[in-house]
Scaffold this active site. Structure first.
Site, PDB file in Angstrom:
ATOM      1  N   HIS A  99     -53.943  -3.751 -48.506  1.00 46.73           N
ATOM      2  CA  HIS A  99     -55.042  -4.257 -47.666  1.00 46.73           C
ATOM      3  C   HIS A  99     -56.348  -4.384 -48.423  1.00 46.73           C
ATOM      4  CE1 HIS A  99     -52.747  -1.232 -45.011  1.00 46.73           C
ATOM      5  NE2 HIS A  99     -52.247  -2.419 -44.713  1.00 46.73           N
ATOM      6  N   HIS A 150     -60.093  -3.231 -47.750  1.00 46.48           N
ATOM      7  CA  HIS A 150     -60.859  -2.318 -46.902  1.00 46.48           C
ATOM      8  C   HIS A 150     -62.342  -2.660 -46.971  1.00 46.48           C
ATOM      9  CE1 HIS A 150     -57.743   0.947 -45.913  1.00 46.48           C
ATOM     10  NE2 HIS A 150     -57.082  -0.042 -46.477  1.00 46.48           N
ATOM     11  N   HIS A 166     -59.878  -1.072 -42.541  1.00 46.53           N
ATOM     12  CA  HIS A 166     -59.525  -2.428 -42.953  1.00 46.53           C
ATOM     13  C   HIS A 166     -60.705  -3.374 -42.728  1.00 46.53           C
ATOM     14  CE1 HIS A 166     -54.923  -1.712 -42.413  1.00 46.53           C
ATOM     15  NE2 HIS A 166     -55.498  -0.868 -43.244  1.00 46.53           N
ATOM     16  N   HIS A 205     -55.119  -4.704 -35.757  1.00 46.44           N
ATOM     17  CA  HIS A 205     -54.337  -4.708 -36.997  1.00 46.44           C
ATOM     18  C   HIS A 205     -53.047  -5.497 -36.787  1.00 46.44           C
ATOM     19  CE1 HIS A 205     -52.554  -3.427 -40.737  1.00 46.44           C
ATOM     20  NE2 HIS A 205     -51.483  -3.029 -40.088  1.00 46.44           N
ATOM     21  N   HIS A 216     -56.473  -8.238 -38.884  1.00 51.49           N
ATOM     22  CA  HIS A 216     -57.686  -8.014 -39.681  1.00 51.49           C
ATOM     23  C   HIS A 216     -57.712  -9.025 -40.826  1.00 51.49           C
ATOM     24  CE1 HIS A 216     -57.094  -3.540 -38.415  1.00 51.49           C
ATOM     25  NE2 HIS A 216     -57.881  -4.164 -37.548  1.00 51.49           N
ATOM     26  N   ASP A 233     -55.819  -7.759 -43.800  1.00 46.38           N
ATOM     27  CA  ASP A 233     -54.389  -7.432 -43.714  1.00 46.38           C
ATOM     28  C   ASP A 233     -53.544  -8.341 -44.606  1.00 46.38           C
ATOM     29  OD1 ASP A 233     -54.887  -5.450 -41.870  1.00 46.38           O
ATOM     30  OD2 ASP A 233     -54.409  -6.696 -40.121  1.00 46.38           O
ATOM     31  N   HIS A 265     -51.170   1.619 -50.381  1.00 47.99           N
ATOM     32  CA  HIS A 265     -50.787   2.834 -49.666  1.00 47.99           C
ATOM     33  C   HIS A 265     -49.452   3.395 -50.153  1.00 47.99           C
ATOM     34  CE1 HIS A 265     -53.900   2.748 -46.458  1.00 47.99           C
ATOM     35  NE2 HIS A 265     -53.934   1.472 -46.781  1.00 47.99           N
ATOM     36  N   ARG A 288     -53.693   6.744 -49.376  1.00 43.50           N
ATOM     37  CA  ARG A 288     -54.161   5.682 -50.269  1.00 43.50           C
ATOM     38  C   ARG A 288     -53.864   6.133 -51.699  1.00 43.50           C
ATOM     39  NH1 ARG A 288     -59.757   4.257 -46.898  1.00 43.50           N
ATOM     40  NH2 ARG A 288     -58.694   4.275 -44.891  1.00 43.50           N
TER      41      ARG A 288
END
Ligand code: CU
Ligand code: ZN
Length: 186
Positions: free
Chosen positions: A84, A86, A102, A110, A119, A122, A159, A176
């Site tokens: 993603h 952020h 995000h 999401h 998002h 995403d 992630h 993360r």
């Protein structure tokens, strides 16, 4: 005897198909990228969070239909990993929590990049091989390197687990493991 011979000669003139004149279609040579468009490019160099070894580079190229994302990651562990953008370009916290949630300038829920609403940040999942390396090249229509919703100055996060593209607010993708700030390149 002669009438038979006359019949054969007459038949010889039938079935003479007209010959098509074969026009070799002279399509003009295509001039590629006429005008040499200067494309905006941004790069994020990813560093591992505390206790991890994940690294890599993510390159972003502005195109007319969105942004082409080219990711080359290492040591992220095999399988699917949430991937993603952020909202904060800040990877300073040991667990990269400083990068925030995000990137979601449109106030959407999401989701996955294919969903109608998701998002802006995403990008779904990135798939790693058994050796833990992962490559991805894909154009994301919702991303931009310019304007109000520009992703420049935001952070890329990888992630530990898979983004289920459903759970709110972030796909339940776990810790993360790598973080990098997106910066314009010249
Ligand atoms: Cu994330
Ligand atoms: Zn999201």
């Amino acid at each position: 005897m002669l009438p038979a011979l006359i019949g054969i000669l007459a038949a010889g003139f039938a079935g003479c198909a007209p010959v098509d004149s074969v026009d070799s279609e002279n399509t003009p040579a295509r001039t590629e990228n006429a005008g040499r468009v200067e494309r905006k490019i941004a790069i994020a160099n990813l560093s591992p969070t505390q206790g991890n070894e994940a690294t890599g580079t993510v390159t972003f190229v502005q195109e007319t239909t969105g942004v082409r994302v080219i990711a080359d990651l290492r040591n992220i562990g095999s399988g699917s990993h949430g991937f993603h953008i952020h909202e904060n370009g800040d990877c300073s916290a040991p667990d990269a929590s400083s990068a925030g949630g995000h990137f979601n300038p449109t106030g959407a829920p999401h989701g996955g990049p294919e969903d109608d609403r998701h998002h802006v940040g995403d990008m779904g999942n990135i798939e790693a091989t058994e050796s833990g390396g992962a490559m991805l090249e894909r154009v994301f229509e919702s991303l931009s390197l310019e304007g109000e919703n520009s992703i420049v100055g935001k952070a890329v996060i990888v992630h530990a687990g898979k983004d289920d593209l459903e759970s709110q607010p972030s796909g339940d993708a776990g810790a993360r493991i790598a973080c990098g700030v997106i910066r314009m390149s010249e």
